[in-house]
Every structure is written in C-alpha cells, then in structure tokens.
Design a protein around this motif. Structure first.
Motif, mmCIF file in Angstrom:
data_model
loop_
_atom_site.group_PDB
_atom_site.id
_atom_site.type_symbol
_atom_site.label_atom_id
_atom_site.label_comp_id
_atom_site.label_asym_id
_atom_site.label_seq_id
_atom_site.Cartn_x
_atom_site.Cartn_y
_atom_site.Cartn_z
ATOM 1 N N ASN A 208 -24.203 3.843 2.910
ATOM 2 C CA ASN A 208 -23.762 4.356 4.215
ATOM 3 C C ASN A 208 -22.898 5.601 4.113
ATOM 4 N N GLY A 209 -23.271 6.519 3.224
ATOM 5 C CA GLY A 209 -22.590 7.813 3.251
ATOM 6 C C GLY A 209 -22.153 8.366 1.917
ATOM 7 N N GLU A 377 -24.766 -6.485 5.560
ATOM 8 C CA GLU A 377 -25.606 -5.440 6.149
ATOM 9 C C GLU A 377 -26.554 -4.893 5.089
ATOM 10 N N VAL A 379 -28.378 -2.032 3.430
ATOM 11 C CA VAL A 379 -28.212 -0.584 3.344
ATOM 12 C C VAL A 379 -28.962 -0.079 2.106
#
Length: 522
Positions: A208-209, A377, A379
């Motif tokens: 996520n980044g 989650e 990802v």
C-alpha cells in the motif's frame, strides 16, 4: 568441455532415440541435441533441474508416458546447461549469455561475505558506477532478468527451518563459481536473508505505498519485490553482484505470427498467444501443454520458470498500466484475486521448487499482483513479476489469511501458457547430476516462517469475519448500479471493460456472474 559437461551432452544424444520413440517427436539435429544452438541476444540458460518429481515426492525415475503425473516436467526437457568460465581476474563469464560477472559479493574486500557487504539500492548503483575491476569501469547493477539468468533450480529451499542442527543446503546459485553466503547469522540475520538487488524497480508499489525494487533470493529460490525501507528502520540492504557486457540481454523481440503464436526472436522461443483461459493444478498444466495442437505443431510443452520469466514486462503492472506485466501481443485472461479485485493470473512453470523435505511445490510467475494478507487486507506484497511457488495440487487445506509472515496467497490453481522451440531436447530419463552443498549450523533461535494458520486451524469468529468481508466487497454488486443482476458495458471498468466482448460469450451485450473471470482457489 569439462568432463561433466561432455558426459551430459553424450547422455542426451544417446537417450534421444528412446525419448523420441516414447513421445513420437520428430528428430532434432545433432546441433540441437548437443545444446550448441545458435546464439541469441537473450539466451535462456537451463534451470539445471535433472531429477523428476510427482505431485509430492522426488522420484527415482521420471514418468515415461503421457497422462502420468509429472510427465513433461522441467527435468525431462534439457536446454542450455549452465556453463561458466573463470577469468582469473575476479570475474566470471557466462558462456551462454555473454554476461561477465564480478565473482564475489565481498564488496568491502575483507575476504569475507557478511552483512557488512550489503548495500542499499542507491549505494549499490553508486558502487557499480565507480567500480574498477579487471581493467573495466562499465560495471552496472544487473536488471532482474540478468540476475535471474544465474538461478539454478537444483537448489533446495530451506525456508521454515527452526531446529538446531547442521544442515547441508544447495543454494540456487553455483557457489563453486560465485562467492555466495546465506544471511549473516552472527549479525542477527535469518538464514534466508540472501537477497541480491537488481536495478529493476517495481513500477507500482507494494504494501500500500512502499517504493519497491526487485531482487533474487539465491538461498530460497524466488524473485520478490522488496520495499526499499527496512521494516526495522532505515533502508533495506542487499548483497550486490555487478555485471557488464551484452546490454541487449533481457530485451524481447516479439513477432506476431498471426496463427495463434508469438515468436521471441531474442530468445528463439515461440509462445502460445492466448493462455489456457482457466486455472488448473500443476499435473493438469503439464498435460495441457503436452496435448496442445496449435499452428500445425504438436511439440508444445509447459515452459520452465526461467523461460516463463523471460516474457515478463517489468515496465507494466495492474496498478500503473491496468494490464498484466506482459507485452500487449499476448492475450491474458483476467481474474478476480483473493481480495475480490479485478486482476491478472499467475502462470505455472514445469519447474519443481524443491525444499529440504519434498518436491510438492512448483514455481510460477505472477503476471498480476502478488498478494499477501496484511492486517486482514489483501495487498500486493511482492509485485507483478515476482516468482513464487505453491503446492502442485489442492490438499484440502485453505489459507484465507495467507501463509507465512507476509500472508502470501497460496494458489493451487494457475493459468497456463505453452512454449516450443527447436533447441530443447526431451530426455525420458535424465542423468541426475548434483552440485555440492554448503553446510550451515543453526542454534535453533531462528523462528519458523510458517506463522499463518490454514483455515482448519482458525476459530469460527475469524472465518465468519472473513466471510462477511468477502460479501461486503463483492465487485459484481458494486458495479451493478441498477441492480438488474447483470452488467452492461457502461457499468464495468478496468479489465472487464477492455475484455467485455471476449467475456460476453452469449453476445447479449451484458455480463452475468457466470461470465465473469474465475477466482483463484486459496
């Protein structure tokens, strides 16, 4: 030619007649049989796998009939056997690729390979550009395709070792030619911390980044995208092996043959343009390619993992180009991934990813997101273009929270894209040639990486919560804005919009649930 290389070449020729009789294949030329195929700018070096497996175990003999589990696997298709020359100046030449490598990762010159030799990505780039070695100054950090050319899949993955003792481990790199070490146990690293950095950054992000760079782990036999920030603070560091020569290596040259096939003129491989259209387990994948009839050719096979990695396009990703990490000349069947997000499939290779216990895993390439379950989650944790490995067949155990410290999605079912060429030789019973191992002494302080529980070990509250999450993120319901139970062209997005006509099998102008891409078994 060395004795072992001559013996291998002679064995292939002597067994070729028997192999052809079994398979009904037409004879190859002596040039092909002795592995002296024409040189290509992007020559794929063989995986060096010479022992056969079934869905679980290493076999004493390879299966010799079509339809038998494991027939047509990597060990039975022999390509350009790894061949290196020591230059006696601190470098090694790969005789197939033309790449010249620094012989060791002892970058500080103290005669040892330890954590002190590791560098950050930026440090590695600076080190290579300033290096003077063997009278040359044009050294570079290798691309992920250059670095992966050194992988040897007769290695054995030691992941999960957690008991004290002395272990003999064969790395996925020829340590008789290249200076190699595991993670630096004396510095508090794990045994498997033998990651080598490439110059190839992931065009998207992971976790996520996180800015991410691809690397090869030569002790556990994988490609991963590594966040450039260390989870322990600061920047992540890697072993560094620099390279020079053949700047065309890893650059594809695809030609659409307009008959359902694509030829890569850089490698000499011809590929099935479409994929299988659906996922399947590993034995079925082997059988699918062995039985394929396409473009007047029946000599198709499941590619080995290094051949499969050669067609990854590392300039693409689902998150940045809304596509699979592959050239647009290929057709790709979209899927819904474990997180119920539109994505692209992984593809099986014919290569077994053996560990110290068994041969139940096979290697595959992620052409879409390489997922893990982090904090509940799903990802992208490893990146499109990662090389993974999972069980060859479904064993009745699901991993809804993933497996391992990064919650890796476990995929028993992957898509298939077959390959053929004029140089690879089928050998029904290849000679088993073993490289030497390295010994490591563990004190038992290393934690097992197998920290995520399979479904049958999880409590009911966890399963109920996950089921609720899946229902709440149903992409069909989210896109069906008028609640009519079907999706129009205006309602769909992403891969569904691009592949609408292909998926609309009854040509009624709508997509139903049955026409949507499949979900991988996890």
């Amino acid at each position: 030619m060395k004795k072992t290389e001559f013996k291998r070449a002679f064995l292939r020729i002597s067994k070729l007649t028997a192999a052809l009789a079994i398979t009904g294949m037409t004879a190859f030329s002596t040039v092909a049989a002795t592995n002296q195929s024409p040189q290509y700018s992007y020559s794929i070096v063989d995986t060096n796998q010479s022992v056969c497996t079934d869905a679980q175990n290493v076999l004493d003999e390879c299966p010799t009939e079509k339809g038998k589990t494991g027939f047509g696997q990597d060990a039975q298709y022999q390509g350009r056997a790894p061949s290196y020359t020591r230059n006696n100046d601190g470098t090694v030449t790969d005789n197939h690729t033309g790449l010249i490598w620094a012989q060791t990762t002892d970058t500080n010159g103290d005669g040892k390979i330890t954590a002190a030799d590791k560098m950050t990505y930026d440090e590695a780039v600076a080190y290579a550009s300033n290096l003077q070695l063997a009278g040359h100054s044009d050294w570079r950090v290798p691309t992920i395709k250059e670095l992966y050319s050194l992988m040897m899949f007769d290695g054995e993955d030691p992941s999960g070792l957690n008991g004290a003792g002395t272990y003999s481990i064969r790395p996925f790199l020829d340590h008789e030619y290249f200076g190699f070490e595991s993670g630096d146990l004396s510095a508090g690293e794990r045994l498997i911390d033998s990651q080598y950095v490439s110059s190839t950054k992931y065009v998207s992000t992971t976790m996520n980044g996180d800015e991410t760079v691809f690397g090869v782990n030569f002790i556990d036999g994988r490609i991963k995208g590594y966040g450039m920030k260390s989870p322990h603070g600061g920047e992540k560091t890697f072993y560094v092996m620099v390279v020079r020569g053949n700047t065309d290596y890893g650059i594809n040259d695809f030609s659409n043959n307009n008959n359902g096939t694509v030829t890569d003129n850089a490698t000499g491989l011809t590929w099935q343009q479409a994929d299988s259209g659906a996922g399947m387990d590993w034995p079925a994948a082997l059988e699918y390619c062995e039985n394929l009839e396409l473009a007047g050719n029946s000599n198709w096979r499941l590619p080995n993992i290094k051949e499969l990695q050669s067609i990854v396009d590392y300039t693409k990703s689902p998150g940045t180009t809304n596509s699979a990490a592959i050239d647009n000349v290929f057709e790709v069947t979209p899927i819904f991934n474990e997180g119920e997000t539109l994505d692209y499939p992984s593809y099986w290779s014919s290569t077994t990813h053996q560990n110290l216990k068994n041969g139940k895993n096979a290697a595959y390439m992620a052409f879409g997101r390489s997922l893990g379950n982090m904090n509940g989650e799903w990802v992208d944790v490893h990146g499109a273009g990662a090389q993974r490995s999972d069980p060859k067949v479904y064993e009745g155990i699901d991993y809804p929270q993933g497996h391992g410290p990064q919650g890796d999605a476990i995929r028993y079912s992957n898509n298939v894209r077959c390959v053929t060429d004029n140089a690879t030789v089928f050998v029904a019973q290849p000679e088993a040639i073993e490289r030497s191992t390295k010994q490591y002494i563990l004190n038992g302080s290393e934690a097992s990486i197998d920290s995520h529980k399979p479904r049958n070990q999880q409590d009911s509250k966890t399963k109920d919560r996950q089921e609720g999450q899946r229902q709440g993120h149903d992409p069909f319901t989210q896109m069906d804005t008028n609640n009519d139970g079907k999706l129009s062209r205006d309602e769909v997005r992403g891969p569904l919009k691009r592949d609408f006509d292909k998926l609309d099998t009854n040509r009624d102008g709508y997509l139903t649930r049955n026409e949507l891409p499949q979900r991988p078994r996890k």
